[in-house]
Design a protein around this motif. Sequence first.
Motif, PDB file in Angstrom:
ATOM      1  N   ARG A   1      -2.872   5.425  -0.672  1.00 47.43           N
ATOM      2  CA  ARG A   1      -2.963   5.396  -1.992  1.00 47.43           C
ATOM      3  C   ARG A   1      -3.160   4.025  -2.838  1.00 47.43           C
ATOM      4  O   ARG A   1      -2.716   3.930  -4.065  1.00 47.43           O
ATOM      5  CB  ARG A   1      -1.792   6.127  -2.695  1.00 47.43           C
TER       6      ARG A   1
ATOM      7  N   GLY B   1      -0.742   4.405   3.701  1.00 48.26           N
ATOM      8  CA  GLY B   1      -1.232   3.506   2.872  1.00 48.26           C
ATOM      9  C   GLY B   1      -2.391   3.720   2.219  1.00 48.26           C
ATOM     10  O   GLY B   1      -2.881   2.718   1.782  1.00 48.26           O
TER      11      GLY B   1
ATOM     12  N   LEU C   1       4.192   5.409 -11.079  1.00 48.22           N
ATOM     13  CA  LEU C   1       3.979   6.268  -9.867  1.00 48.22           C
ATOM     14  C   LEU C   1       4.682   7.635 -10.169  1.00 48.22           C
ATOM     15  O   LEU C   1       5.457   7.847 -11.029  1.00 48.22           O
ATOM     16  CB  LEU C   1       4.755   5.901  -8.707  1.00 48.22           C
TER      17      LEU C   1
ATOM     18  N   GLU D   1       3.145  15.268  -1.562  1.00 47.94           N
ATOM     19  CA  GLU D   1       4.124  14.371  -1.174  1.00 47.94           C
ATOM     20  C   GLU D   1       5.608  15.032  -1.383  1.00 47.94           C
ATOM     21  O   GLU D   1       5.568  16.484  -1.586  1.00 47.94           O
ATOM     22  CB  GLU D   1       4.100  13.341  -2.339  1.00 47.94           C
TER      23      GLU D   1
ATOM     24  N   THR E   1       3.427  -2.450  -9.597  1.00 49.49           N
ATOM     25  CA  THR E   1       2.217  -1.322  -9.472  1.00 49.49           C
ATOM     26  C   THR E   1       1.395  -1.298 -11.091  1.00 49.49           C
ATOM     27  O   THR E   1       1.977  -1.797 -12.095  1.00 49.49           O
ATOM     28  CB  THR E   1       2.794   0.032  -9.159  1.00 49.49           C
TER      29      THR E   1
ATOM     30  N   SER F   1       0.639  -1.075   0.043  1.00 50.66           N
ATOM     31  CA  SER F   1       0.215  -0.168  -0.018  1.00 50.66           C
ATOM     32  C   SER F   1       0.875   1.119  -0.122  1.00 50.66           C
ATOM     33  O   SER F   1       1.637   1.188   0.928  1.00 50.66           O
ATOM     34  CB  SER F   1      -0.858  -0.211   1.325  1.00 50.66           C
ATOM     35  N   LEU F   2       0.633   2.005  -1.024  1.00 45.73           N
ATOM     36  CA  LEU F   2       1.575   3.284  -1.287  1.00 45.73           C
ATOM     37  C   LEU F   2       0.997   4.447  -0.653  1.00 45.73           C
ATOM     38  O   LEU F   2      -0.466   4.432  -0.434  1.00 45.73           O
ATOM     39  CB  LEU F   2       1.813   3.547  -2.651  1.00 45.73           C
TER      40      LEU F   2
ATOM     41  N   HIS G   1       7.930   8.324  -2.227  1.00 45.44           N
ATOM     42  CA  HIS G   1       6.595   7.752  -1.681  1.00 45.44           C
ATOM     43  C   HIS G   1       6.799   6.801  -0.421  1.00 45.44           C
ATOM     44  O   HIS G   1       7.671   5.908  -0.528  1.00 45.44           O
ATOM     45  CB  HIS G   1       5.935   6.922  -2.700  1.00 45.44           C
ATOM     46  N   TYR G   2       5.960   6.995   0.510  1.00 48.92           N
ATOM     47  CA  TYR G   2       5.870   6.143   1.586  1.00 48.92           C
ATOM     48  C   TYR G   2       5.109   4.938   1.265  1.00 48.92           C
ATOM     49  O   TYR G   2       4.195   4.896   0.288  1.00 48.92           O
ATOM     50  CB  TYR G   2       4.988   6.746   2.768  1.00 48.92           C
ATOM     51  N   TYR G   3       5.341   3.615   1.648  1.00 47.24           N
ATOM     52  CA  TYR G   3       4.519   2.632   1.427  1.00 47.24           C
ATOM     53  C   TYR G   3       4.840   1.539   2.734  1.00 47.24           C
ATOM     54  O   TYR G   3       5.624   1.677   3.467  1.00 47.24           O
ATOM     55  CB  TYR G   3       5.128   1.886   0.354  1.00 47.24           C
TER      56      TYR G   3
END
Lengths: 375, 375
Positions: B75, B73, B96, B356, B92, B68-69, B101-103
């Motif tokens: 996105r 999470g 992106l 972001e 993906t 999950s991005l 990006h966090y995930y």
Amino acid sequence: MKRYLIGLVFLVTLAGSLCLAQTNQPAIIEDFKPSSKNQPGQEYPKVNSQGYARFQVVAPQAQSVVVSLGLGGTRGGTPLTKADDGTWMGTTAGPLEEGFHYYRLTVDGGVFNDPGTLNFYGSTRWESGIEIPAHDQDFYALKDVPHGNVVQILFPSASTNTSRRAFVYTPPGYDKDQSKRYPVLYLQHGWGEDETAWTNQGHANLIMDNMIAEGKIKPFIIVMTYGMTNDVKMGGLKNFDIKPFQTVLLDELIPYIDTNFRTLANQPNRAMAGLSMGGMETKTITLARPDVFSHYGLLSGGTYSPEDIKDKSKVKLIFLSCGSFENPDGVTKAAVALKGAGINAVSYVSENTRHEFQTWRRSLHELAPLLFKDK
Amino acid sequence: MKRYLIGLVFLVTLAGSLCLAQTNQPAIIEDFKPSSKNQPGQEYPKVNSQGYARFQVVAPQAQSVVVSLGLGGTRGGTPLTKADDGTWMGTTAGPLEEGFHYYRLTVDGGVFNDPGTLNFYGSTRWESGIEIPAHDQDFYALKDVPHGNVVQILFPSASTNTSRRAFVYTPPGYDKDQSKRYPVLYLQHGWGEDETAWTNQGHANLIMDNMIAEGKIKPFIIVMTYGMTNDVKMGGLKNFDIKPFQTVLLDELIPYIDTNFRTLANQPNRAMAGLSMGGMETKTITLARPDVFSHYGLLSGGTYSPEDIKDKSKVKLIFLSCGSFENPDGVTKAAVALKGAGINAVSYVSENTRHEFQTWRRSLHELAPLLFKDK
């Protein structure tokens, strides 16, 4: 050749620490509190006053969750049990030794970190960590005293064709009195770790702050950089080549530090120490270049013998230490032999600790007051 | 009251960024390379030249692994598929956006980090992170230029009864010319993040190093501390009380910085900026205390209106920015209105980015040359 043997010594020491004491345990006291190494707001893992650790992991559809403690998860497993609410819970079979321990989770065969804890670089990966409150934890506690800084520098390294990172501890007041210059300790981490270990796991900065506040030591600078130790797998240490790191340290980092920080830039005011494989590096480099360092420290990292020292007049101090569950006789006897040969040697054995960071926190605490004393 | 609306604005903005573009995708080009945010030696996750991310996770007995991005999470998910060798793989559904990006992983219902990546504090936890190489990544690259330092300080805070941490960027040469004093930017992270975000995720120090090397900016100090934003859950921001943080910042941190660093310790040489909820903090504090800061920056963090400014003579710059997928018209129009009222306002819209860090890296890069220009 000797450095291979040192590598072997600390691997054997490590292998000797694989088991938890599990026999005749007293009843578990239900006074568990969150570990001080947890992420903000996280309740688990918890630790009780006896040193038991209790873990809780959420993974409702998992079939197996196991906690493995120690460097690389080598210190045996604590299987967790699934509760009705989908959480997995478990408590170590026995108390853990005081201080910091690495650990990891194995969830359905995959290795993950515990989302409850902060991460610490060990075993060449960012690992979970847990802290068992120690009877002597006061010496590395965050207190209301003047604090030094931990400075991240990026120094140019022609030999490796990049900018390399180091952390520099500067004592309280460093920025105020611009006329004062300081001695420097170059302090190395162990295999699988990096330049973050001595402050994150070791609290080296807090140990220094507290000792300086108590007037117990002469303030000095500490420099910590990556020892390039992790290109070899554990057990393949005989393939480790010290030369690339020695070049970075001696030809690149030390000149950068002496140019950019207010150091006493000479051999009598320069020390090198390291833990475990960082001790091996310390021994090799100090013996190869006695003109650079005057104070040597091996923390669970082997010993020097009198024959190693070519010119005694250049060595102001040799400090040898380890945990009582490692090879205490080895360091004690080595120090006696060195003293017998007219070298200022000190040994220290950390009671009831293994090849782990509590041994090294205590070792730094013992070493620091001995450094640069004759200046 | 207005600050609640600002909070609302960035939550709505966030909600608007939940979906990946998934329609009419071109064929995936097989030129995947390890993400620059991976742990040392880790091959996965990988990124290709189109911006697709490919994940590999080892968990042989797991029944489900989903990536999950996005912050928290939010996105959308990329389910991984199990291969015969027990690894889980997946790519993906679409490219992106450029940047960081966090995930997180969901493994059999439990949330874990990807053991392949470094961790970054976001969503009030240490999260996995992945970097999609950006066309303009050069401005935050680690280059062979003189580097400033990132100094961890522990400053006394009577109001919170502890020593608090901050990071201080000092420009290259800070330690050499002891007569020189510098302006200061106080730079805040967003909700769920902390004082590590601007250097770890944002590369603020490298952005500064590169611009200073190119002679594009007047060197200044940056101070980053925890904005105490995480005591409220997302959506409960109206309960956030600025006062405790305002006290720490104005009564404790700023005096400590002005005492311990060579600052130009006056209002014309002091700026405050923040991203997202840090922008909300910036707006509230700069308006409450126009005697302290002269340059204001809101990065995806709302806008000022002309009526907000009581004494125009005290405001040297207002900088407003966001990503083009956020609310670009809002910041553009607000800057026009401020300029119409005789205030030096600048707006900036980061092309093809969301709420972001790529938006905020670019924003700092745009803001820095505008700061302290008239000195």
